[in-house]
Enzyme design. Structure first.
Site, short mmCIF file in Angstrom:
data_model
loop_
_atom_site.label_atom_id
_atom_site.label_comp_id
_atom_site.label_asym_id
_atom_site.label_seq_id
_atom_site.Cartn_x
_atom_site.Cartn_y
_atom_site.Cartn_z
N LYS A 50 -12.41 -10.52 -3.83
CA LYS A 50 -11.70 -9.93 -4.91
C LYS A 50 -11.41 -11.12 -6.04
CE LYS A 50 -9.66 -5.38 -3.19
NZ LYS A 50 -8.43 -4.62 -3.13
N ASP A 59 -6.03 -1.18 -8.39
CA ASP A 59 -5.36 -0.70 -7.37
C ASP A 59 -3.93 -0.62 -7.97
OD1 ASP A 59 -7.00 -1.34 -5.07
OD2 ASP A 59 -6.67 -3.59 -5.18
P1 NAP Z 1 -4.48 -9.56 3.07
O1 NAP Z 1 -4.60 -10.13 1.75
O2 NAP Z 1 -5.14 -10.16 4.12
O3 NAP Z 1 -2.83 -9.60 3.62
C1 NAP Z 1 -2.52 -9.17 4.48
C2 NAP Z 1 -0.75 -9.28 4.64
O4 NAP Z 1 -0.49 -8.74 5.85
C3 NAP Z 1 -0.34 -10.99 4.63
O5 NAP Z 1 0.93 -10.92 3.87
C4 NAP Z 1 -0.15 -11.10 6.40
O6 NAP Z 1 0.80 -12.11 6.33
C5 NAP Z 1 0.24 -9.81 6.72
N1 NAP Z 1 -0.08 -9.67 8.13
C6 NAP Z 1 -1.53 -9.58 8.70
N2 NAP Z 1 -1.44 -9.30 9.87
C7 NAP Z 1 0.00 -9.54 10.27
C8 NAP Z 1 0.45 -9.42 11.68
N3 NAP Z 1 -0.02 -9.38 12.71
N4 NAP Z 1 2.21 -9.54 11.53
C9 NAP Z 1 2.66 -9.65 10.28
N5 NAP Z 1 2.07 -9.83 9.21
C10 NAP Z 1 0.83 -9.71 9.11
O7 NAP Z 1 -4.87 -8.08 2.99
P2 NAP Z 1 -4.43 -6.73 1.88
O8 NAP Z 1 -5.75 -6.82 1.07
O9 NAP Z 1 -3.25 -7.30 1.14
O10 NAP Z 1 -4.41 -5.49 2.75
C11 NAP Z 1 -3.14 -5.27 3.51
C12 NAP Z 1 -3.35 -3.94 4.08
O11 NAP Z 1 -3.41 -2.79 2.99
C13 NAP Z 1 -4.77 -3.67 4.83
O12 NAP Z 1 -4.54 -2.83 5.96
C14 NAP Z 1 -5.66 -2.91 3.91
O13 NAP Z 1 -6.28 -1.90 4.44
C15 NAP Z 1 -4.52 -1.92 3.07
N6 NAP Z 1 -4.95 -1.54 1.78
C16 NAP Z 1 -4.83 -0.27 1.47
C17 NAP Z 1 -5.48 0.07 0.09
C18 NAP Z 1 -5.15 1.53 -0.24
O14 NAP Z 1 -5.78 2.10 -1.24
N7 NAP Z 1 -4.42 2.46 0.74
C19 NAP Z 1 -5.73 -0.89 -0.86
C20 NAP Z 1 -5.32 -2.28 -0.45
C21 NAP Z 1 -5.16 -2.61 0.71
P3 NAP Z 1 0.44 -13.82 6.42
O15 NAP Z 1 0.69 -14.00 4.91
O16 NAP Z 1 1.74 -14.30 7.17
O17 NAP Z 1 -0.75 -13.98 7.04
#
Ligand code: NAP
Length: 280
Positions: A67, A103
Protein backbone atom coordinates in the site's frame (compact mmCIF):
# COMPACT_ATOMS: atom_id res chain seq x y z
CA UNK A 1 -13.04 -7.97 -21.28
CA UNK A 2 -11.74 -5.26 -18.89
CA UNK A 3 -9.51 -6.77 -16.24
CA UNK A 4 -9.54 -5.63 -12.58
CA UNK A 5 -7.05 -7.17 -10.14
CA UNK A 6 -6.08 -7.37 -6.50
CA UNK A 7 -2.33 -6.84 -6.09
CA UNK A 8 -0.59 -8.07 -2.93
CA UNK A 9 1.27 -11.05 -1.50
CA UNK A 10 0.13 -13.54 -0.34
CA UNK A 11 -3.53 -13.31 -1.38
CA UNK A 12 -5.08 -16.65 -0.45
CA UNK A 13 -7.21 -15.11 2.31
CA UNK A 14 -8.78 -12.29 0.30
CA UNK A 15 -12.55 -11.96 -0.10
CA UNK A 16 -12.25 -9.15 -2.67
CA UNK A 17 -12.57 -11.39 -5.78
CA UNK A 18 -15.76 -13.03 -4.46
CA UNK A 19 -17.24 -9.68 -3.40
CA UNK A 20 -16.44 -7.81 -6.64
CA UNK A 21 -17.45 -10.69 -8.91
CA UNK A 22 -20.87 -10.88 -7.20
CA UNK A 23 -21.35 -7.13 -7.62
CA UNK A 24 -20.32 -7.15 -11.31
CA UNK A 25 -22.75 -10.00 -12.00
CA UNK A 26 -25.63 -8.24 -10.24
CA UNK A 27 -24.86 -5.06 -12.23
CA UNK A 28 -24.89 -7.06 -15.49
CA UNK A 29 -21.27 -6.05 -16.02
CA UNK A 30 -19.74 -9.52 -15.75
CA UNK A 31 -19.40 -9.83 -19.52
CA UNK A 32 -17.50 -6.52 -19.59
CA UNK A 33 -15.35 -6.67 -16.40
CA UNK A 34 -13.52 -9.44 -14.56
CA UNK A 35 -11.89 -9.21 -11.09
CA UNK A 36 -9.10 -11.63 -10.10
CA UNK A 37 -6.37 -11.97 -7.49
CA UNK A 38 -2.90 -11.27 -8.85
CA UNK A 39 -0.29 -12.42 -6.33
CA UNK A 40 2.57 -10.01 -7.04
CA UNK A 41 6.23 -9.87 -6.01
CA UNK A 42 7.71 -6.47 -5.23
CA UNK A 43 9.86 -6.33 -8.36
CA UNK A 44 6.63 -6.73 -10.43
CA UNK A 45 4.88 -3.66 -8.96
CA UNK A 46 6.08 -1.15 -11.54
CA UNK A 47 5.01 -3.45 -14.39
CA UNK A 48 1.52 -3.70 -12.86
CA UNK A 49 1.22 0.09 -12.83
CA UNK A 50 2.41 0.18 -16.47
CA UNK A 51 -0.33 -2.36 -17.32
CA UNK A 52 -2.96 0.00 -15.90
CA UNK A 53 -1.41 2.88 -17.85
CA UNK A 54 -1.48 0.91 -21.10
CA UNK A 55 -5.05 -0.31 -20.54
CA UNK A 56 -4.11 -3.99 -20.14
CA UNK A 57 -5.57 -3.65 -16.66
CA UNK A 58 -8.62 -1.44 -16.08
CA UNK A 59 -7.82 -0.89 -12.39
CA UNK A 60 -6.44 -2.53 -9.27
CA UNK A 61 -6.82 -2.83 -5.54
CA UNK A 62 -3.59 -2.83 -3.57
CA UNK A 63 -3.25 -4.74 -0.34
CA UNK A 64 -0.56 -5.84 2.15
CA UNK A 65 2.39 -5.35 1.79
CA UNK A 66 2.35 -2.81 -1.06
CA UNK A 67 0.00 0.00 0.00
CA UNK A 68 2.94 2.37 0.56
CA UNK A 69 5.50 1.00 -1.95
CA UNK A 70 3.07 1.39 -4.89
CA UNK A 71 3.05 5.18 -4.39
CA UNK A 72 6.54 5.44 -5.94
CA UNK A 73 5.13 4.50 -9.36
CA UNK A 74 1.98 6.65 -9.56
CA UNK A 75 1.40 9.85 -11.54
CA UNK A 76 -1.35 11.26 -9.31
CA UNK A 77 -2.12 10.49 -5.66
CA UNK A 78 -5.23 11.77 -3.86
CA UNK A 79 -4.72 14.21 -0.99
CA UNK A 80 -6.11 11.71 1.54
CA UNK A 81 -3.84 8.89 0.34
CA UNK A 82 -0.87 11.27 0.47
CA UNK A 83 -1.59 12.16 4.11
CA UNK A 84 -2.12 8.48 4.97
CA UNK A 85 0.97 7.39 3.02
CA UNK A 86 -1.12 4.51 1.70
CA UNK A 87 -2.93 3.70 -1.58
CA UNK A 88 -5.45 0.86 -1.99
CA UNK A 89 -7.02 1.66 -5.38
CA UNK A 90 -5.48 2.38 -8.81
CA UNK A 91 -7.32 3.76 -11.82
CA UNK A 92 -6.45 5.46 -15.07
CA UNK A 93 -6.89 9.20 -15.57
CA UNK A 94 -6.13 10.34 -19.12
CA UNK A 95 -2.77 8.67 -19.74
CA UNK A 96 -1.51 8.42 -16.18
CA UNK A 97 -2.23 6.11 -13.26
CA UNK A 98 -3.89 7.58 -10.18
CA UNK A 99 -4.01 6.18 -6.66
CA UNK A 100 -6.45 6.81 -3.83
CA UNK A 101 -7.42 5.21 -0.54
CA UNK A 102 -11.01 4.04 0.07
CA UNK A 103 -10.37 2.70 3.62
CA UNK A 104 -11.32 6.04 5.21
CA UNK A 105 -14.68 6.29 3.43
CA UNK A 106 -15.26 2.54 3.92
CA UNK A 107 -14.75 2.88 7.67
CA UNK A 108 -17.00 5.94 7.94
CA UNK A 109 -19.74 4.37 5.80
CA UNK A 110 -19.74 1.29 8.00
CA UNK A 111 -20.26 3.46 11.11
CA UNK A 112 -23.03 5.41 9.34
CA UNK A 113 -24.80 2.13 8.58
CA UNK A 114 -24.91 1.54 12.32
CA UNK A 115 -26.09 5.10 13.00
CA UNK A 116 -22.92 6.01 14.95
CA UNK A 117 -22.34 9.76 14.92
CA UNK A 118 -18.71 10.58 15.69
CA UNK A 119 -18.95 14.23 16.68
CA UNK A 120 -17.84 14.77 20.29
CA UNK A 121 -16.96 11.11 21.00
CA UNK A 122 -14.09 9.84 23.15
CA UNK A 123 -12.44 7.15 21.05
CA UNK A 124 -9.78 4.48 21.56
CA UNK A 125 -7.89 2.68 18.80
CA UNK A 126 -5.98 -0.55 19.44
CA UNK A 127 -3.02 -0.78 17.02
CA UNK A 128 -0.97 1.75 15.09
CA UNK A 129 -0.44 0.09 11.69
CA UNK A 130 -1.91 0.94 8.28
CA UNK A 131 -5.55 0.33 9.22
CA UNK A 132 -5.20 2.33 12.45
CA UNK A 133 -3.79 5.22 10.43
CA UNK A 134 -6.86 5.32 8.14
CA UNK A 135 -9.24 4.99 11.10
CA UNK A 136 -7.49 7.74 13.10
CA UNK A 137 -7.53 10.06 10.09
CA UNK A 138 -11.27 9.39 9.59
CA UNK A 139 -12.09 9.99 13.27
CA UNK A 140 -10.24 13.32 13.35
CA UNK A 141 -12.01 14.42 10.17
CA UNK A 142 -15.39 13.80 11.77
CA UNK A 143 -14.89 15.96 14.88
CA UNK A 144 -14.25 13.54 17.76
CA UNK A 145 -13.21 15.02 21.12
CA UNK A 146 -10.53 12.54 22.21
CA UNK A 147 -8.42 9.85 20.57
CA UNK A 148 -6.23 7.36 22.46
CA UNK A 149 -3.99 5.23 20.26
CA UNK A 150 -2.80 2.16 22.17
CA UNK A 151 -0.19 -0.07 20.58
CA UNK A 152 2.10 -2.96 21.56
CA UNK A 153 5.06 -0.87 20.37
CA UNK A 154 4.65 2.54 22.00
CA UNK A 155 7.00 4.34 19.58
CA UNK A 156 4.73 3.44 16.63
CA UNK A 157 1.70 4.91 18.41
CA UNK A 158 3.75 8.07 19.12
CA UNK A 159 4.83 8.25 15.46
CA UNK A 160 1.20 7.99 14.37
CA UNK A 161 0.19 10.85 16.67
CA UNK A 162 2.97 12.99 15.15
CA UNK A 163 1.92 12.05 11.62
CA UNK A 164 -1.72 12.96 12.30
CA UNK A 165 -0.53 16.38 13.45
CA UNK A 166 -3.81 17.01 15.29
CA UNK A 167 -5.10 20.56 15.19
CA UNK A 168 -8.12 22.12 16.87
CA UNK A 169 -9.64 20.93 20.11
CA UNK A 170 -9.30 17.14 19.79
CA UNK A 171 -6.89 15.61 22.31
CA UNK A 172 -4.76 12.79 20.87
CA UNK A 173 -2.64 10.52 23.10
CA UNK A 174 -0.36 7.56 22.47
CA UNK A 175 -0.14 4.68 24.95
CA UNK A 176 0.84 1.04 25.27
CA UNK A 177 -1.57 -1.80 24.71
CA UNK A 178 -0.90 -3.16 28.19
CA UNK A 179 -3.99 -5.05 29.28
CA UNK A 180 -3.28 -4.40 32.94
CA UNK A 181 -3.45 -0.63 32.62
CA UNK A 182 -5.89 0.09 29.78
CA UNK A 183 -8.80 2.17 31.07
CA UNK A 184 -11.89 2.40 28.86
CA UNK A 185 -14.26 3.96 31.38
CA UNK A 186 -14.42 7.23 29.37
CA UNK A 187 -14.36 5.57 25.91
CA UNK A 188 -17.51 5.86 23.75
CA UNK A 189 -16.07 4.07 20.72
CA UNK A 190 -13.36 1.38 20.70
CA UNK A 191 -11.87 0.12 17.44
CA UNK A 192 -9.59 -2.90 17.17
CA UNK A 193 -7.06 -2.28 14.39
CA UNK A 194 -4.77 -5.19 15.31
CA UNK A 195 -5.05 -8.68 13.78
CA UNK A 196 -5.69 -10.21 17.23
CA UNK A 197 -8.71 -12.50 16.95
CA UNK A 198 -8.18 -13.22 13.26
CA UNK A 199 -8.53 -16.75 11.89
CA UNK A 200 -5.10 -18.28 11.38
CA UNK A 201 -3.49 -15.67 13.65
CA UNK A 202 -5.07 -15.77 17.11
CA UNK A 203 -8.74 -16.63 16.67
CA UNK A 204 -9.46 -17.38 20.33
CA UNK A 205 -7.70 -14.27 21.62
CA UNK A 206 -8.88 -10.76 22.37
CA UNK A 207 -6.64 -7.67 22.40
CA UNK A 208 -8.14 -6.85 25.83
CA UNK A 209 -7.60 -9.61 28.35
CA UNK A 210 -9.89 -8.58 31.18
CA UNK A 211 -13.36 -7.38 30.46
CA UNK A 212 -13.16 -3.62 30.82
CA UNK A 213 -15.75 -2.83 28.17
CA UNK A 214 -19.10 -1.37 29.24
CA UNK A 215 -22.68 -0.96 28.06
CA UNK A 216 -22.23 2.72 27.17
CA UNK A 217 -19.79 2.05 24.37
CA UNK A 218 -19.67 0.91 20.75
CA UNK A 219 -16.98 -1.68 19.92
CA UNK A 220 -15.87 -2.16 16.33
CA UNK A 221 -13.47 -4.88 15.21
CA UNK A 222 -11.74 -4.44 11.84
CA UNK A 223 -11.02 -8.17 11.86
CA UNK A 224 -13.73 -9.72 9.67
CA UNK A 225 -12.73 -13.39 9.64
CA UNK A 226 -14.38 -14.61 11.80
CA UNK A 227 -17.20 -12.07 11.77
CA UNK A 228 -17.96 -12.59 15.46
CA UNK A 229 -14.53 -12.27 17.05
CA UNK A 230 -13.64 -13.02 20.68
CA UNK A 231 -13.44 -9.25 21.30
CA UNK A 232 -16.96 -8.69 19.93
CA UNK A 233 -18.36 -11.58 22.00
CA UNK A 234 -16.81 -10.09 25.15
CA UNK A 235 -18.17 -6.67 24.20
CA UNK A 236 -21.66 -8.11 23.77
CA UNK A 237 -21.40 -9.76 27.18
CA UNK A 238 -20.52 -6.34 28.63
CA UNK A 239 -23.66 -4.89 27.00
CA UNK A 240 -21.80 -2.84 24.38
CA UNK A 241 -23.10 -2.29 20.84
CA UNK A 242 -20.87 -4.16 18.36
CA UNK A 243 -19.86 -3.66 14.72
CA UNK A 244 -17.91 -6.29 12.80
CA UNK A 245 -15.28 -5.67 10.12
CA UNK A 246 -17.31 -6.80 7.11
CA UNK A 247 -19.00 -3.40 6.70
CA UNK A 248 -15.70 -1.57 6.21
CA UNK A 249 -14.46 -4.28 3.83
CA UNK A 250 -17.61 -4.02 1.71
CA UNK A 251 -17.77 -0.22 1.63
CA UNK A 252 -14.07 0.26 0.79
CA UNK A 253 -14.56 -2.26 -2.03
CA UNK A 254 -17.75 -0.59 -3.26
CA UNK A 255 -16.03 2.80 -3.38
CA UNK A 256 -13.26 1.33 -5.57
CA UNK A 257 -15.72 -0.46 -7.86
CA UNK A 258 -17.69 2.76 -8.32
CA UNK A 259 -14.51 4.52 -9.48
CA UNK A 260 -13.84 1.80 -12.09
CA UNK A 261 -17.34 1.23 -13.50
CA UNK A 262 -18.95 4.63 -12.80
CA UNK A 263 -22.04 3.20 -11.08
CA UNK A 264 -23.08 2.60 -7.45
CA UNK A 265 -22.48 -1.08 -6.64
CA UNK A 266 -25.17 -3.19 -4.91
CA UNK A 267 -24.05 -3.19 -1.26
CA UNK A 268 -26.37 -6.00 -0.11
CA UNK A 269 -25.19 -8.29 -2.92
CA UNK A 270 -21.59 -7.66 -1.87
CA UNK A 271 -22.48 -8.24 1.79
CA UNK A 272 -24.21 -11.55 1.03
CA UNK A 273 -21.22 -12.73 -1.00
CA UNK A 274 -18.83 -11.88 1.85
CA UNK A 275 -21.00 -13.42 4.57
CA UNK A 276 -21.47 -16.56 2.50
CA UNK A 277 -17.72 -16.84 1.85
CA UNK A 278 -17.15 -16.51 5.60
CA UNK A 279 -19.52 -19.42 6.10
CA UNK A 280 -22.31 -17.38 7.66
P1 NAP B 1 -0.38 -3.69 10.12
O1 NAP B 1 -0.07 -2.43 9.39
O2 NAP B 1 0.55 -4.84 10.02
O3 NAP B 1 -0.52 -3.29 11.70
C1 NAP B 1 -0.76 -4.27 12.67
C2 NAP B 1 -0.95 -3.61 14.04
O4 NAP B 1 -1.36 -4.64 14.96
C3 NAP B 1 0.32 -3.00 14.60
O5 NAP B 1 -0.04 -1.89 15.38
C4 NAP B 1 0.89 -4.14 15.49
O6 NAP B 1 1.61 -3.67 16.61
C5 NAP B 1 -0.40 -4.75 16.01
N1 NAP B 1 -0.21 -6.16 16.34
C6 NAP B 1 0.05 -7.18 15.47
N2 NAP B 1 0.13 -8.35 16.12
C7 NAP B 1 -0.05 -8.07 17.44
C8 NAP B 1 -0.06 -8.86 18.63
N3 NAP B 1 0.12 -10.17 18.57
N4 NAP B 1 -0.30 -8.24 19.80
C9 NAP B 1 -0.50 -6.90 19.86
N5 NAP B 1 -0.49 -6.09 18.78
C10 NAP B 1 -0.28 -6.67 17.58
O7 NAP B 1 -1.81 -4.25 9.74
P2 NAP B 1 -3.10 -3.41 9.25
O8 NAP B 1 -3.08 -3.28 7.79
O9 NAP B 1 -3.17 -2.18 10.08
O10 NAP B 1 -4.28 -4.43 9.61
C11 NAP B 1 -4.65 -4.68 10.94
C12 NAP B 1 -5.91 -5.55 10.96
O11 NAP B 1 -7.01 -4.84 10.40
C13 NAP B 1 -5.78 -6.85 10.12
O12 NAP B 1 -6.41 -7.89 10.82
C14 NAP B 1 -6.55 -6.53 8.85
O13 NAP B 1 -7.10 -7.69 8.26
C15 NAP B 1 -7.64 -5.63 9.41
N6 NAP B 1 -8.18 -4.73 8.38
C16 NAP B 1 -9.51 -4.82 8.09
C17 NAP B 1 -10.07 -3.97 7.16
C18 NAP B 1 -11.53 -4.07 6.86
O14 NAP B 1 -11.95 -3.60 5.80
N7 NAP B 1 -12.35 -4.63 7.75
C19 NAP B 1 -9.27 -3.02 6.50
C20 NAP B 1 -7.91 -2.94 6.81
C21 NAP B 1 -7.38 -3.81 7.76
P3 NAP B 1 3.19 -3.35 16.53
O15 NAP B 1 3.31 -1.97 16.00
O16 NAP B 1 3.66 -3.50 17.92
O17 NAP B 1 3.80 -4.39 15.60
Amino acid sequence: MKQLVLIGYPLGHSLSPVMHSAALKAMNLDSKYRYDSKPTLDHELQACVESVKEGLLEGANITIPYKTDIMDYLGVISEEATVLGSVNTLYRVDDCVAGCNTDVSGFLESLREHAVSLKGLNTTILGAGGAARAVAFALLKEGITQLDILNRTLSKAENLVRRLNPKGTCEVHAGTLDTTTVDLSETDLLINCTPIGMKGHSVTESPLRNNIMHSGMVVMDLVYNPQNTTLLRKAEQAGAKTIDGTGMLIHQGAAALEIWVGKKPPIEVMRNAVVQALGG
